[in-house]
Design an enzyme around this catalytic site. Structure first.
Site, mmCIF file in Angstrom:
data_model
loop_
_atom_site.group_PDB
_atom_site.id
_atom_site.type_symbol
_atom_site.label_atom_id
_atom_site.label_comp_id
_atom_site.label_asym_id
_atom_site.label_seq_id
_atom_site.Cartn_x
_atom_site.Cartn_y
_atom_site.Cartn_z
ATOM 1 N N ASP A 190 0.777 -1.251 0.000
ATOM 2 C CA ASP A 190 0.000 0.000 0.000
ATOM 3 C C ASP A 190 0.810 1.303 0.000
ATOM 4 O OD1 ASP A 190 -1.491 -2.140 0.884
ATOM 5 O OD2 ASP A 190 -2.247 -1.155 2.670
ATOM 6 N N TRP A 221 5.837 -10.335 1.168
ATOM 7 C CA TRP A 221 5.363 -9.575 2.327
ATOM 8 C C TRP A 221 6.049 -10.079 3.602
ATOM 9 C CZ3 TRP A 221 2.640 -10.062 6.951
ATOM 10 C CH2 TRP A 221 2.094 -8.876 7.464
ATOM 11 N N PHE A 276 2.123 -0.755 9.974
ATOM 12 C CA PHE A 276 1.119 -0.978 8.938
ATOM 13 C C PHE A 276 0.697 0.360 8.324
ATOM 14 C CE2 PHE A 276 -1.049 -5.412 9.297
ATOM 15 C CZ PHE A 276 0.181 -6.040 9.242
ATOM 16 N N GLU A 292 -10.470 -2.410 4.462
ATOM 17 C CA GLU A 292 -9.137 -1.861 4.722
ATOM 18 C C GLU A 292 -9.009 -0.471 4.082
ATOM 19 O OE1 GLU A 292 -6.379 -5.793 4.856
ATOM 20 O OE2 GLU A 292 -6.763 -5.126 2.833
ATOM 21 N N TRP A 312 -3.938 -8.903 -3.864
ATOM 22 C CA TRP A 312 -3.509 -9.845 -2.828
ATOM 23 C C TRP A 312 -3.595 -11.294 -3.283
ATOM 24 C CZ3 TRP A 312 -0.162 -8.900 0.530
ATOM 25 C CH2 TRP A 312 -0.117 -7.693 1.217
HETATM 26 C C1 FRU Z 1 -3.910 -3.600 2.757
HETATM 27 C C2 FRU Z 1 -3.269 -4.008 4.072
HETATM 28 C C3 FRU Z 1 -3.614 -3.029 5.164
HETATM 29 C C4 FRU Z 1 -2.481 -3.211 6.134
HETATM 30 C C5 FRU Z 1 -1.312 -3.469 5.219
HETATM 31 C C6 FRU Z 1 -0.304 -4.420 5.769
HETATM 32 O O1 FRU Z 1 -3.257 -4.051 1.634
HETATM 33 O O2 FRU Z 1 -3.677 -5.324 4.393
HETATM 34 O O3 FRU Z 1 -4.885 -3.226 5.719
HETATM 35 O O4 FRU Z 1 -2.304 -2.098 6.949
HETATM 36 O O5 FRU Z 1 -1.850 -3.981 4.016
HETATM 37 O O6 FRU Z 1 0.834 -4.471 4.958
#
Ligand code: FRU
Length: 487
Positions: free
Chosen positions: A24, A48, A80, A202, A290
């Site tokens: 993000d 990730w 995050f 999110e 994702w």
């Molecule tokens: C969205 C997310 C957010 C979180 C971040 C973690 O892509 O899942 O909700 O803060 O990525 O990397």
């Protein structure tokens, strides 16, 4: 910093990190003549992992300079998603001398065998975001009973004279207010029984936009929805249009609306503190999904951002509905300033292909067609002799389909090769106006005055050798097809 080496799939004009994983966009803010883009960053691998905030700056939203990592994990957790604002009036007390940046982010605390805890924290900077100090009163906002409690997007709400935060809280968005970014009070919660709930909510964003051609404005709430294997789209972003009174968001209706009909536009939010004289609401998103983000081809780095876009609202002629319109930022006009190829005033006839020779690493294509009697009008981007992407316009359906099955590797996900489809607003199906932005690993489409966007990753060996245009079952008048390239 050393010049970035061009490896396969590395974009020329979209932001991608030199090394390792990103997701993000975070902390989008304009300050002292720089656009700041922070981002979810895993500095120790190309998948990730424990999140940091990476940092890059730009003067024009196209050329980005990658800087040192801005925020490292601490005792409250990994870092995050979140936002950044300029504290112009020292509401925080951090800035007795002159205004500076405050980052508001989620601390994600995860210890084996214990429940995950997400809280909101602050950090501030005295040097244009180059170095940061974490607030010693962190965390400033703790979860009551929700494990998913994250992605604070903060803005100054003029009418009520306080900071407002939109926060993703499982299947809802909660709004909090604060006088100083430190003490937060719950105002309301939105989302129960409305919108799309096929995944975790999110990365919200809430802002006001003027309706094109009027003095009226509406509030827009963006909500990204996480992946769920039950749906073929993976993760994507919905939006609501309505009113916000400083406490409660009230949507105009209960329609589900999507911001982008491609698979690769997620977690997008807008820049804070764009000067009033500019007045734009500028947005960018993570260009991935994702469903497969961790598996797409990579070369030591993985992930990039979409083109920066200006968001607006438009009232549709056909039914009065108010929808988001998005256009690539005007700065791209300066970047793609050379006409590399052009076809004008051609009649596209059934089964015949018009070839536009253009060997390019990136381009901005504008196409106008009228009197479309053909059932289908198509554009094929030939990446090389074997690989191609097809963009089909169906006049009967007034819809666009993008096929990336032959555009390079796709075996990392069953879903990647599926066609992407979107209906277009407007009733005139005998004319088409299309813009294509292409880079080494992406195609972004804009149609119907910006009310239809489709963002797609592709992984061809080369961006473009030539482009062909065709019509099927009838004719179409090509007014122009102009391929713009960088100087
Ligand atoms: C969205 C997310 C957010 C979180 C971040 C973690 O892509 O899942 O909700 O803060 O990525 O990397």
């Amino acid at each position: 910093m050393e010049a970035i080496k061009k490896t396969a799939y590395r974009p020329l004009w979209h932001f991608a990190p030199q090394q390792n994983w990103i997701n993000d966009p975070n902390g989008l803010v304009y300050f002292n003549e720089e656009y700041h883009l922070f981002y979810q960053y895993h500095p120790h691998g190309s998948t990730w992992g424990p999140m940091h905030w990476g940092h890059t700056v730009s003067k024009d939203l196209i050329h980005w300079e990658e800087l040192a990592i801005a925020l490292y994990p601490d005792e409250n957790g990994t870092i995050f998603s979140g936002s950044a604002v300029v504290d112009w009036h020292n509401t925080t007390g951090f800035f007795p001398e002159e205004p500076g940046l405050v980052a508001i982010f989620t601390s994600h605390h995860e210890v084996k065998g214990e429940p995950v805890v997400q809280t909101q924290s602050l950090a501030y900077s005295y040097d244009n975001g180059r170095t940061w100090t974490k607030y010693d009163g962190n965390p400033v906002l703790c979860a009551t009973n929700k494990p998913d409690f994250r992605d604070p997007k903060v803005f100054w709400h003029k009418d009520s004279g306080k900071w407002l935060m939109a926060l993703a809280t499982e299947q809802t968005i909660s709004f909090y207010s604060s006088p100083d970014l430190k003490a937060w009070e719950l105002e309301s919660e939105f989302g129960d029984g409305i919108g799309f709930h096929g995944g975790v909510w999110e990365c919200p964003d809430l802002f006001q936009l003027t309706i094109e051609g009027t003095e009226d404005s509406k509030w827009v709430l963006l909500v990204s929805v996480g992946d769920n294997p039950d749906y073929q789209e993976g993760s994507r972003t919905q939006y609501f249009v309505g009113q916000f009174d400083g406490s409660v968001f009230t949507p105009d209706d209960d329609e589900i609306r999507w911001l982008d009909f491609g698979r690769d536009n997620y977690a997008g939010v807008s820049f804070s503190d764009i000067p009033e004289a500019d007045g734009r609401r500028i947005y960018t998103a993570w260009m991935s999904n994702w469903r497969y983000a961790n598996h797409v081809p990579s070369n030591g780095w993985r992930g990039s951002m979409t083109a920066a876009r200006t968001l607006g609202l438009k009232r549709l002629e056909e039914n009065g509905e108010i929808v988001i319109v998005q256009h690539p930022v005007k700065e791209l006009g300066t970047y793609f300033s050379r006409v590399a190829a052009e076809a004008k005033g051609l009649l596209l006839t059934d089964g015949r292909k018009e070839v536009i020779d253009c060997s390019l690493e990136a381009f901005d294509l504008r196409l106008e067609a009228v009197q479309i009697e053909a059932r289908e009008l198509g554009i094929i981007i030939h990446h090389n002799e074997e690989q191609y992407t097809t963009i089909q316009y169906s006049s009967a359906e007034h819809a666009i389909t993008l096929l990336r099955k032959h555009a390079g590797p796709n075996d990392f996900s069953d879903m990647f090769a599926q066609p992407q489809h979107m209906k277009l607003h407007g009733s005139a199906s005998d004319r088409l106006s299309l813009r294509i932005l292409a880079d080494a690993a992406s195609i972004e489409l804009f149609l119907a005055d910006g009310s239809a966007a489709m963002t797609s990753l592709i992984f061809p060996d080369q961006t473009c050798r030539r482009i062909t245009l065709y019509a099927l079952d009838g004719t179409a008048q090509l007014v122009s097809c102009t391929v713009l390239a960088a100087e």
